[in-house]
Scaffold this motif. Structure first.
Motif, PDB file in Angstrom:
ATOM      1  N   ALA A   1       2.306   4.305   1.476  1.00 24.84           N
ATOM      2  CA  ALA A   1       1.233   3.384   1.838  1.00 24.84           C
ATOM      3  C   ALA A   1      -0.107   3.670   1.166  1.00 24.84           C
ATOM      4  N   PRO A   2      -0.563   4.903   1.139  1.00 26.93           N
ATOM      5  CA  PRO A   2      -1.891   5.137   0.574  1.00 26.93           C
ATOM      6  C   PRO A   2      -2.006   4.717  -0.894  1.00 26.93           C
ATOM      7  N   ARG A   3      -0.875   4.624  -1.582  1.00 28.09           N
ATOM      8  CA  ARG A   3      -0.966   4.269  -2.996  1.00 28.09           C
ATOM      9  C   ARG A   3      -0.466   2.844  -3.233  1.00 28.09           C
ATOM     10  N   ASN A   4      -0.167   2.177  -2.132  1.00 29.19           N
ATOM     11  CA  ASN A   4       0.464   0.876  -2.238  1.00 29.19           C
ATOM     12  C   ASN A   4      -0.556  -0.236  -2.133  1.00 29.19           C
ATOM     13  N   PRO A   5      -0.731  -1.010  -3.184  1.00 29.30           N
ATOM     14  CA  PRO A   5      -1.712  -2.091  -3.109  1.00 29.30           C
ATOM     15  C   PRO A   5      -1.296  -3.179  -2.118  1.00 29.30           C
ATOM     16  N   TYR A   6      -0.024  -3.197  -1.746  1.00 31.06           N
ATOM     17  CA  TYR A   6       0.441  -4.224  -0.816  1.00 31.06           C
ATOM     18  C   TYR A   6       0.546  -3.689   0.612  1.00 31.06           C
ATOM     19  N   ALA A   7      -0.037  -2.555   0.847  1.00 32.31           N
ATOM     20  CA  ALA A   7       0.156  -1.907   2.140  1.00 32.31           C
ATOM     21  C   ALA A   7      -0.315  -2.773   3.281  1.00 32.31           C
ATOM     22  N   MET A   8       0.423  -2.713   4.375  1.00 38.38           N
ATOM     23  CA  MET A   8       0.053  -3.458   5.576  1.00 38.38           C
ATOM     24  C   MET A   8      -0.270  -2.457   6.665  1.00 38.38           C
ATOM     25  N   LYS A   9      -0.838  -2.981   7.724  1.00 37.35           N
ATOM     26  CA  LYS A   9      -1.247  -2.062   8.782  1.00 37.35           C
ATOM     27  C   LYS A   9      -0.065  -1.276   9.318  1.00 37.35           C
ATOM     28  N   ILE A  10       1.062  -1.955   9.409  1.00 40.07           N
ATOM     29  CA  ILE A  10       2.233  -1.300   9.983  1.00 40.07           C
ATOM     30  C   ILE A  10       2.662  -0.095   9.139  1.00 40.07           C
ATOM     31  N   ASP A  11       2.387  -0.181   7.824  1.00 37.45           N
ATOM     32  CA  ASP A  11       2.773   0.913   6.936  1.00 37.45           C
ATOM     33  C   ASP A  11       2.114   2.225   7.323  1.00 37.45           C
ATOM     34  N   THR A  12       0.919   2.122   7.873  1.00 32.44           N
ATOM     35  CA  THR A  12       0.223   3.350   8.214  1.00 32.44           C
ATOM     36  C   THR A  12       0.673   3.898   9.560  1.00 32.44           C
ATOM     37  N   GLU A  13       1.498   3.110  10.247  1.00 27.82           N
ATOM     38  CA  GLU A  13       1.907   3.569  11.578  1.00 27.82           C
ATOM     39  C   GLU A  13       3.383   3.864  11.687  1.00 27.82           C
ATOM     40  N   LEU A  14       4.170   2.980  11.094  1.00 27.16           N
ATOM     41  CA  LEU A  14       5.603   3.114  11.285  1.00 27.16           C
ATOM     42  C   LEU A  14       6.299   3.291   9.955  1.00 27.16           C
ATOM     43  N   GLU A  15       7.266   4.157   9.966  1.00 29.83           N
ATOM     44  CA  GLU A  15       8.059   4.333   8.765  1.00 29.83           C
ATOM     45  C   GLU A  15       8.964   3.125   8.611  1.00 29.83           C
ATOM     46  N   PRO A  16       9.036   2.551   7.434  1.00 33.32           N
ATOM     47  CA  PRO A  16       9.889   1.381   7.288  1.00 33.32           C
ATOM     48  C   PRO A  16      11.359   1.785   7.316  1.00 33.32           C
ATOM     49  N   PRO A  17      12.217   0.962   7.938  1.00 36.97           N
ATOM     50  CA  PRO A  17      13.647   1.219   7.870  1.00 36.97           C
ATOM     51  C   PRO A  17      14.189   0.672   6.555  1.00 36.97           C
ATOM     52  N   LEU A  18      15.460   0.914   6.309  1.00 35.19           N
ATOM     53  CA  LEU A  18      16.068   0.341   5.109  1.00 35.19           C
ATOM     54  C   LEU A  18      16.375  -1.125   5.371  1.00 35.19           C
ATOM     55  N   PHE A  19      16.066  -1.936   4.415  1.00 30.32           N
ATOM     56  CA  PHE A  19      16.459  -3.343   4.495  1.00 30.32           C
ATOM     57  C   PHE A  19      17.564  -3.569   3.497  1.00 30.32           C
ATOM     58  N   LYS A  20      18.544  -4.314   3.934  1.00 29.07           N
ATOM     59  CA  LYS A  20      19.645  -4.581   3.042  1.00 29.07           C
ATOM     60  C   LYS A  20      19.362  -5.867   2.291  1.00 29.07           C
TER      61      LYS A  20
END
Ligand SMILES: Nc1ncnc2c1ncn2[C@@H]1O[C@H](COP(=O)(O)OP(=O)(O)OP(=O)(O)O)[C@@H](O)[C@H]1O
Ligand SMILES: Nc1ncnc2c1ncn2[C@@H]1O[C@H](COP(=O)(O)OP(=O)(O)OP(=O)(O)O)[C@@H](O)[C@H]1O
Ligand SMILES: [Mg+2]
Ligand SMILES: [Mg+2]
Lengths: 308, 356, 309, 543, 339
Positions: free
Chosen positions: B289-308
């Motif tokens: 997230a800190p390096r992601n220009p597309y980061a969303m608020k959720i990125d700073t709180e929750l680890e994303p799961p894998l999406f298929k």
């Protein structure tokens, strides 16, 4: 290889000449005359003695004479031991020193390597600290203290080994231990560092990745590579052992060269000082050469470079 | 296809001065027979640690496998004794390391180094092992193997040394070959030779390869499937075409975008700003997230799961969540995306359950 | 791009004595670099790229040949003052981000070294201000000034190295593989920064690398080096589109590109300098076969090239 | 013989005894020496080790017996004495059965050969002056450079009348003449054999011949040597020992340890070990006639003052030194001619006229008084003195002790110790480059003169610029005086002048040695001068 | 990630986060310079800490030890000579042997009627061993430090010049070293002591005659390695003078090695001084070094072990401590452990 050694021999000769000259002039700075019982000699007698040994000539003349004789292989005769030639004296003294030095070196090296290896393999464990404590103690306690204690306890109190003299293998045990302690310590510390270094190398991981057992990895890949640098400290050590054993020689009554060397300095026995110094220098230079050659043999990377 | 190796939820940590370095934090991957899986990711993302964990070569201390399974032939390598591991290393799974200059023992002839594994695992006699070593050298394309076999590593050039390393790894016909950046230290021309060699050998022997690199060109060249690692996790995995032509994770975008292709014209390269996270104290939420220009608020709180995304294509980014705004990948990436219309991504839980 | 020559290199030779043998690291290089351009130098490891760069900046005294910078011969006899002036105009960025920063100095001291040497700041405040400015230029911030190199990542270090070079306002920068040791994702940071600086300050670069795709991306013109000599020199697009020398061709065909489809079809050309040795015993010299496209070739080959063009 | 010097101070390691077999004890004695044998050529040797070895394997006209009396050796009988023109001619007959170890007879020429060799400038013995001391005609002139007789050895007053008859002409009869003849310099050498061996003579066991009770059967230079009974010796029936081994051991503790383990039969002790062995039945001490003293250099302004010297003389507490530091039977000395050494015409000890030395009852009080007076006389209130000494352990101990003694008792005195290796020490001392230096002296012959002649004005050993007409007159008078009683008196007066009047030196102690000796070693005789020991009569009994 | 751990995902959470781009380059934690970092490592090294503590304690004792009782190092009293150690309080703890009873089981204090306590016993002059041992430690340390300092100055200059100027200069300087090394250093040292006045100064000089060679070699090796490092080249391209390159770049980077070497030079010097004492070339009495105290006591090792024991313990502790600290520093400065 032959050419390489040839080149080295030439530079050795030059080094040797410089050492010979330097020692000669340094020696001339030594105070006093070389004569025994000087207290009972009158001025004129001293003069006569000086005349007899050519000590009245100007120093440069003495130097030329000495160097000329040196090239003829004549090291002169001892002032202190009437008329016995320096070569004979060195010859009869070198045996015990060499034997003792060699044996201590061997034992010290073996134990040092073992300790170092154990310490490195059991890095940061009780065994590591234990070995290093032994190693540090080995360097810290003066060898004459070790020798004195051993002589009293092992020799007198427990009667396990002969107290002194040089008459057979059991006579060599205590002096060997006394000298080997420092060797063991030095080698152990060095080996530990080298082992740790080698253990971190990529090729050790490669060897492990082959599925070799840890023992095989240590024996075939680690020890050999870790021991190679040790060869470099062996050179100076050999010579130090030959010269530096005088205290031990004295305590255990061993007719060695180290003791002769120091006593010749104390008695201004110029020809012996020169003789032994030159002997040690040659020994040293040769040992260094041997070490370098050996290094090339043991380490294939150097062999080719040296062979050019 | 047959899964010959499966890594499940692998966690590896190192205890260092600065604290616990969580080098690998829940890696899942599998390897199929005969395929090449490339692992890419920037320095320190845990590629080597993962592969070393498979080999059972994590130095302990300071490292340890905290959690997870490494299944190989039905057995868990993570729980095996050192002795059992030793019989697998080199015979079933072998490894090639990055630097050919340092991965060979300088004081042992290359022949002996090749023979060691043969003698140990295949119980060959010395002479048999030697002739096999010569064969292997020939196989990896070293001229005059008869004389070369008794030479020392320093008498070989870098490319040849890497070939020797490969010969060592292949000596016992392993089922899995792990190549940890085997060409990074080499010149492009030699790199190309080595890659060709590996592909040839794979064809001949049917070995499965895990290929670690950060050179995407190499990945495109050699991989069947790709796993992208970031900060101790796999953030995207898919077939090589899926990753190159339909990347979904912004980190993968960054990786691809930072490499000019030969027809990239004057536009700026996509640089991933900043530096990788400190693994002693990984950030909360999405480590990228800190390096992601597309980061969303959720990125700073929750680890994303894998999406298929497809049967073979998964990515761990909240951008794939249905609620996430549709973001346009950067121009350069869009140019790459050819006709791989993404099907609707679905969220995958740890144990593989789907969640609408 | 003005066609003004900033740097002329004429028959540059750099030979090293190694024991009794001589390594001809650079053996007769001739090329020009124009003001404001990026000149790429590629070639396999050990072909003499770094040596070329270091000789140009006088880290080595050339064995033979001339380096003319801004009309002045750099390798002529110079006094310390003239040399210092020259040091301000030409700077270098190094390959290894770990070895190129003194681990015992703070970032501020590293960056300000040039300022100190050339006395570019009147006082401490000015010096610090300049350091902060430079840090910002390379995308770092003030707080970094008092830290030590080992606290930075490779990309950050490389940017500190760039800031150090920029501190003396040079016209010309030699970048010796500035990105080879960096991560892919970080390489772009540095390359973008270099391009930005070129735009803003009109810098001229000599960009040394072996990563051909990056070289092509950043360079206007490229020289291909082989064993201490330049074998081909052309505009970068031209070189990629129409490589004439077999070594260049082999080099280009060996680069894997991040495109699986292209990779599946790519075939590699082999190059063996012995097979390619001119039979006649004639020496190959650089000749211009198209405008701005130079190839090392024999008279005969030259005819051939000219015919095909 | 051998001059005691500072170096010889440490518990010497001569010692001995034998291992016994079953039934009758095996006649083997194992001893230690602290130094190598530098020379086995009687004309060249200068040191105690050599002299001691020579006494066992060679023999002169006389040898010393148990009571240090000269008894007949090579000489068959006491000499005939003839006096004419103020010269005395002694005629000796050499034993018929006196043979060298190869069976050839010992002849008068062998004596003359050896003696002339010792006097010859080309092979000059450091002990050549002994011939002069013995009063032999022309001896002094032959070795004095510039003298018309210089180097003319044939002018020496000795003559071989025939193979077995030797004539010695003396210009002055000295009472200790026979004792001198026991000294190694007066031994014979087998002329033909020596000439045949050339340079090699006496370098190894097979390049010398023996005429003493033993032969040297092994000589491992630097390690030790072995003696075996000499079957050719004229008195071999008296000799009991079959074999004697010597080992060179320099470390006292090693010697003691060897003794403890039965490897050697005698071991010297240092002070520390005395504490341990005192009261042990093996423990023996012996008082030697070797004197230690301090030279006070009168070149120094302060030391030129008699009261200052007196203060130093009195301030020194000798009891602590001998009882605690040395602790080896040494005796505190306020005298210069040793006890139990020289016996007068009446058979009485020289020392008897002042048994405890001079000002024996005076101490620190008087020292302080003299010091203050002295300071007043030189007009100073503080004095800095340099104390020159050698670097052996004992010497530095003594120096430390002296420094502390002087400094604590004499206010305003500051002593700096200058420790030098022996050679350098001599250099400095001879050059007079010192304030106080340590000296030691052992007798060359059993007469007080061997001590007293040292401090005549300008004498070689008078390194402290001491001049006293009175002293010079007494000493030179005693040298010529033939009336033994009178001579004795003159020497006693001289000593008194030297010490009680002039305080020219500060005597400190007469050396004792402590050693361990196995009780089964019998008849082990020790001598105050010449060779240290005689093994001829030693027996192993009851081992 | 388990499903139940997922809270309600509100739309709001999918709004772009404002990531502070400047934070990207932030470095966590305090800035740590090389020395600070090394110190941190050193602090974690138990051995080194023990070593430092020993050195500090022994140094303090060397300074204050002689003042801790009323005896001076030269005050003699033969009435109380050779007393074993006796310490108030500890005298009743039998196995420590601090009860004034000698090895033959006699209470010497009682036997000699001495009421005072001598913590390390007394020597043959009745001088207080405690005072003398610390006095000796003081001198030994002084000699060692001074010798190490001289080694340091000569070695660094010599090795630095040799490597920095390279080429012929290096060649000549290395030849000289070769010759020096060829002369067994014992003879050089002994000659030196004989030619000059014996005493602390000549011992120090003698130790320094050949002592610096090791340092010179190490510095040379390091400088050779460093001088082609890119940061040095960078400085040169900036136009740095030789002086600047040496002072700012080379020296600070070899300093770690230099310190380590010095740490090992010190115990060697202590040891060598002891050896010189043993062959009788020590300093002027009544001053004493640890070496000369041991040497004096050595002959009575069997009878009065306390004369050797305490100084031996001190010398061994010193050696061990310096070695431990040296080892610790080596680890602390080891670039391989740093990133
Ligand atoms: N022996 C170790 N001790 C401490 N930390 C370690 C150790 N080995 C690896 N690490 C840490 O683990 C993390 C992952 O390292 P790893 O070697 O797997 O990275 P990588 O992805 O292979 O990088 P590279 O591309 O640089 O090889 C890094 O942060 C590294 O610092
Ligand atoms: N100082 C030196 N002394 C001796 N030889 C040198 C020296 N510097 C470089 N060389 C040799 O000169 C040749 C060219 O080296 P250079 O470093 O210029 O190559 P490069 O093209 O930069 O290679 P790389 O891509 O590996 O950096 C090599 O063979 C190298 O060994
Ligand atoms: Mg890695
Ligand atoms: Mg380069």
């Amino acid at each position: 290889m032959g050419r390489y050694i040839g080149g080295r021999v030439v530079s050795m000769l030059v080094t040797f000449l410089i050492i010979a000259s330097l020692t000669f002039f340094l020696m001339k700075l030594l105070p006093g005359t070389p004569f025994n019982n000087q207290e009972k000699m009158s001025e004129s007698q001293i003069q006569q003695m000086n005349e007899k040994y050519g000590l009245n000539d100007p120093v440069p003349v003495q130097y030329v004479t000495y160097m000329t004789n040196l090239f003829k292989g004549d090291l002169g005769v001892s002032f202190q031991q009437d008329g016995r030639s320096v070569t004979t004296i060195i010859g009869e003294r070198i045996g015990p020193s060499a034997y003792l030095g060699f044996q201590s070196l061997l034992i010290g090296t073996i134990f040092g390597l073992l300790l170092g290896i154990i310490a490195a393999l059991k890095h940061n464990t009780f065994l590591d600290y234990g070995s290093m404590i032994i190693a540090v103690l080995g360097i810290s306690i003066p060898s004459f203290v070790i020798a004195g204690m051993m002589q009293y306890w092992v020799g007198v109190k427990w009667g396990m080994l002969p107290v002194a003299y040089w008459e057979g293998f059991e006579y060599t045990i205590m002096p060997t231990i006394a000298i080997a302690a420092a060797v063991t310590a030095t080698i152990a510390r060095f080996m530990r560092t080298e082992m740790l270094e080698v253990l971190g190398q990529d090729y050790i991981t490669t060897a492990k990745a082959k599925g070799l057992t840890s023992t095989a990895v240590v024996i075939k890949h680690t020890i050999r590579n870790a021991s190679i640098p040790i060869i470099t400290i062996m050179g100076p050590m050999v010579v130090a052992l030959m010269t530096g054993t005088l205290v031990i020689e004295q305590i255990f009554v061993i007719p060695g060269l180290g003791e002769k060397f120091v006593s010749s300095i104390m008695t201004n026995d110029f020809p012996i000082i020169m003789g032994t110094t030159l002997f040690f220098s040659i020994l040293f230079i040769v040992v260094i050469l041997v070490v370098d050659v050996l290094y090339g043999i043991v380490d294939p990377r150097i062999r080719l470079a040296g062979g050019k | 296809m047959e899964k010959i190796l499966e890594v499940k939820d692998l966690h590896v940590s190192f205890d260092t001065f600065g604290g616990e370095v969580k080098a690998v934090r829940g890696v899942n991957l599998h390897l199929e027979k005969g395929e090449t899986l490339a692992i890419v990711g920037e320095s320190g993302s845990g590629k080597s640690v993962t592969s070393k964990a498979i080999m059972g070569l994590i130095p302990n201390p300071p490292g340890r496998i905290k959690e997870g399974e490494i299944l190989f032939g039905g057995k868990d390598l993570a729980k095996m004794s050192e002795k059992e591991l030793q019989s697998i290393r080199g015979s079933e799974i072998s490894m090639i390391f990055q630097d050919p200059m340092t991965s060979l023992n300088p004081t042992m002839t290359v022949g002996k180094q090749i023979m060691e594994g043969l003698i140990k695992h295949q119980r060959l006699s010395k002479t048999e092992a030697k002739s096999r070593a010569i064969e292997l050298l020939k196989l990896v394309g070293i001229p005059n193997p008869d004389t070369r076999v008794s030479q020392y590593p320093h008498q070989f050039s870098g490319g040849m040394r890497q070939r020797v390393v490969i010969a060592i790894a292949l000596a016992c016909n392993p089922r899995i070959l792990i190549a940890d950046e085997p060409t990074t230290a080499l010149d492009v021309t030699i790199q190309a030779q080595i890659l060709e060699l590996l592909r040839d050998l794979q064809e001949k022997m049917g070995t499965s390869i895990i290929f670690i690199t950060h050179d995407l060109g190499v990945v495109a060249n050699i991989a069947d499937r790709v796993a992208v690692m970031y900060a101790g996790k796999i953030v995207e995995t898919g077939t090589v075409d899926e990753i190159f032509y339909n990347p979904q994770h912004p980190y993968t975008w960054g990786l691809l975008g930072s490499m000019p292709s030969l027809d990239t014209s004057e536009e700026e390269l996509i640089a991933i700003p900043g530096s990788p996270p400190d693994l002693t104290d990984p950030p909360k939420g999405d480590a990228f997230a800190p390096r992601n220009p597309y980061a969303m608020k959720i990125d700073t709180e929750l680890e994303p799961p894998l999406f298929k995304i497809s049967d073979t294509h998964y990515a761990a980014t909240w951008l794939l969540h249905e609620k996430a705004p549709k973001v346009e990948p950067p121009e350069a990436i869009k140019k790459r995306m050819k006709g791989m219309a993404s099907s609707k991504p679905t969220m995958v839980t740890k144990d593989g359950e789907r969640n609408g | 791009m003005a066609n003004e020559k900033l740097l002329e290199i004429k028959n540059l030779k750099q030979h090293f004595k190694v024991g009794k043998s001589v390594v001809k690291a650079v053996d007769g290089l001739t090329f020009d670099i124009y003001k404001g351009e990026t000149f790429g130098l590629v070639g396999e490891s050990g072909c003499g790229k770094s040596t070329t760069g270091r000789t140009i900046i006088r880290l080595y005294d050339a064995t033979d040949g001339e380096v003319i910078f801004d009309g002045e011969n750099v390798h002529g006899k110079k006094n310390a003052k003239e040399l210092k002036k020259f040091n301000r105009k030409m700077q270098m960025i190094f390959q290894d981000p770990y070895a190129s920063l003194n681990p015992r100095m703070t970032v501020a001291d590293i960056i300000a070294e040039g300022i100190d040497i050339h006395g570019l700041a009147k006082n401490k405040e000015e010096r610090m201000a300049r350091v902060h400015e430079l840090l910002e230029t390379v995308g770092l911030n003030k707080e970094h000034a008092n830290r030590y190199p080992h606290e930075f990542s490779g990309g950050q270090r490389q940017r500190i190295g760039i800031a150090r070079a920029l501190a003396v306002d040079p016209e010309f920068i030699i970048a010796d593989e500035p990105i080879s040791a960096l991560d892919v994702s970080i390489q772009a940071q540095v390359v973008n920064l270099m391009k930005k600086l070129q735009r803003e300050k009109g810098l001229t670069y000599l960009f040394i690398a072996h990563d051909l795709s990056m070289v092509k991306y950043i360079s206007d013109r490229i020289g291909v080096m082989y064993q201490g000599e330049i074998v081909e020199l052309a505009d970068s697009d031209e070189l990629y589109a129409d490589p004439l020398h077999p070594y260049t061709q082999s080099l280009l065909s060996a680069i894997p590109l991040p495109d699986p489809e292209y990779e599946r079809s790519r075939t590699r050309k082999l190059y063996d300098s012995e097979d390619y040795a001119p039979k006649s015993g004639e020496k190959r010299v650089l000749r211009e076969v198209k405008k701005g496209h130079w190839v090392a070739c024999t008279e005969e080959e030259y005819e051939q090239f000219m015919a095909t063009v | 013989g051998g001059g005691g010097n500072n170096n010889a101070g440490e518990g010497g390691n001569e010692g001995g005894n034998a291992e016994g077999g079953e039934g009758k004890s095996e006649q083997v004695l194992n001893l230690l020496e602290s130094a190598e044998i530098p020379s086995m050529d009687t004309t060249q040797a200068t040191d105690a080790t050599s002299f001691n070895a020579m006494n066992q394997i060679f023999e002169g006209l006389y040898r010393l017996d148990e009571n240090n009396k000269p008894v007949l050796g090579m000489a068959a009988d006491e000499p005939k004495e003839e006096e004419k023109d103020g010269e005395t001619v002694y005629t000796f007959t050499i034993r018929d059965d006196a043979n060298w170890s190869d069976g050839t007879p010992v002849t008068a020429n062998d004596f003359i050969f050896a003696w002339k060799k010792a006097m010859n400038p080309d092979s000059l013995s450091q002990y050549a002056s002994m011939f002069g001391t013995a009063g032999i005609k022309n001896a002094n002139a032959i070795i004095t450079e510039g003298d018309p007789l210089y180097g003319k050895v044939d002018e020496l007053g000795v003559k071989a009348v025939d193979d077995k008859t030797l004539e010695i002409t003396v210009t002055q009869k000295v009472p200790y003449f026979k004792s001198l003849l026991t000294f190694a310099t007066f031994y014979p050498q087998p002329k033909d054999f020596v000439e045949k061996q050339g340079d090699k003579y006496a370098l190894e066991t097979d390049t010398m011949l023996y005429n003493g009770p033993f032969v040297m059967s092994e000589w491992n230079h630097g390690d030790g040597w072995t003696f075996e009974k000499n079957p050719e010796y004229w008195d071999n029936e008296t000799v009991s020992l079959e074999k004697v081994t010597y080992k060179i051991v320099k470390d006292v503790a090693t010697g003691v340890n060897l003794y403890e383990t039965g490897k050697v039969d005698r071991a010297g002790l240092s002070a520390d070990f005395v504490d341990q062995y005192k009261g042990n039945e093996d423990f023996v001490t012996r008082l030697e006639p070797t004197m230690f003293f301090l030279r006070l250099n009168q070149k120094n302004e302060a030391l030129a003052n008699t009261n200052i010297r007196k203060a130093l003389y009195l301030a020194y507490d000798r009891e602590g030194l001998v009882n605690v530091l040395l602790n080896n039977g040494s005796v505190a000395a306020k005298y210069f001619v040793p006890k139990e050494f020289a016996f007068g015409p009446n058979g009485k000890d020289f020392r008897e006229f002042a048994p405890d030395g001079f000002l024996a009852d005076k101490g620190a009080e008087e020292a302080k008084a003299a010091w203050e007076k002295g300071l007043q006389e030189i007009g100073k209130d503080s004095v800095d003195l340099e104390f020159l000494t050698t670097d052996t352990e004992l010497a530095s101990k003594i120096a430390e002790y002296a420094k502390e003694q002087f400094q604590t008792k004499l206010e305003g005195l500051n002593v700096t110790i200058n420790k030098q290796p022996w050679k350098q020490f001599l250099e400095l001392e001879t050059a007079g480059d010192f304030d106080i230096s340590t000296g030691g002296w052992g007798p060359d012959y059993p007469d007080p003169m061997t001590f007293l002649y040292m401090f005549e004005t300008g004498a070689d050993y008078n390194r402290m610029n001491y001049t006293s007409e009175k002293y010079d007159k007494l000493v030179s008078g005693a040298k010529k005086e033939t009336d033994l009683e009178k001579r004795w008196k003159m020497m006693q007066d001289a000593e008194k002048v030297l010490i009680e009047e002039d305080f020219a030196i500060v005597p400190t102690y007469q050396r004792g040695t402590a050693s361990l000796m196995k009780p089964y070693v019998k008849n082990y005789f020790l001598h105050p001068f010449g060779a240290d020991t005689s093994l001829k009569w030693v027996k192993i009994e009851g081992k | 990630m388990r499903q139940e751990q997922l809270p309600d995902l509100t739309d709001d959470m999918f709004q772009p986060a404002d990531i502070d781009s400047s934070k990207n380059e932030e470095i966590a934690g305090e800035s740590t310079g090389f020395w600070k970092d090394a110190w941190r490592r050193l602090r974690k090294n138990l051995g080194a800490i023990i070593g430092i503590v020993i050195i500090v304690v022994l140094s303090l004792l060397a300074i204050f030890g002689p003042m801790m009782n009323e005896y001076s190092y030269h005050e003699q009293d033969l009435m109380r000579a050779k007393l074993p150690a006796k310490v108030p309080g500890l005298e009743n703890v039998g196995f420590l042997g601090l009860n004034g009873v000698d090895i033959r089981g006699v209470d010497q204090y009682e036997a000699k009627g001495v009421d005072e306590y001598f913590w390390f016993g007394t020597d043959e002059f009745g001088r207080d061993q405690w005072t003398r041992v610390w006095q000796g430690t003081r001198i030994s340390l002084f000699i060692a430090l001074a010798a190490a300092f001289i080694d340091f100055v000569i070695g660094v200059a010599y090795g630095g010049i040799s490597a920095f100027y390279g080429g012929r200069v290096d060649n000549i300087l290395q030849r000289i070293i070769e010759v020096l090394v060829g002369i067994p250093n014992l003879i050089l040292i002994i000659l030196f002591i004989l030619i000059f006045e014996p005493g602390i100064l000549s011992i120090i000089l003698a130790l320094a005659v050949t002592g610096w060679i090791g340092m010179a070699r190490i510095v040379r090796g390091q400088v050779l390695k460093l001088k082609n490092q890119e940061f040095v080249l960078a400085s040169r391209t900036l136009g740095a003078s030789d002086g600047r390159v040496i002072g700012r770049h080379l020296i600070p980077n070899v300093l770690g090695q230099i310190i380590i070497t010095t740490m090992f030079t010190i115990p060697n010097a202590i040891f060598f001084e002891a050896f010189l004492s043993f062959i009788g070339l020590g300093i002027r009495p009544p001053e004493a070094s640890l070496g000369s105290i041991i040497n004096n006591g050595f002959s009575s090792l069997q009878i009065y072990p306390h004369l050797v024991l305490y100084p031996s313990i001190v010398i061994s502790l010193l050696m061990i401590a310096f070695n431990l600290v040296g080892d610790g520093l080596r680890d602390a400065f080891d670039p391989k452990l740093r990133k």
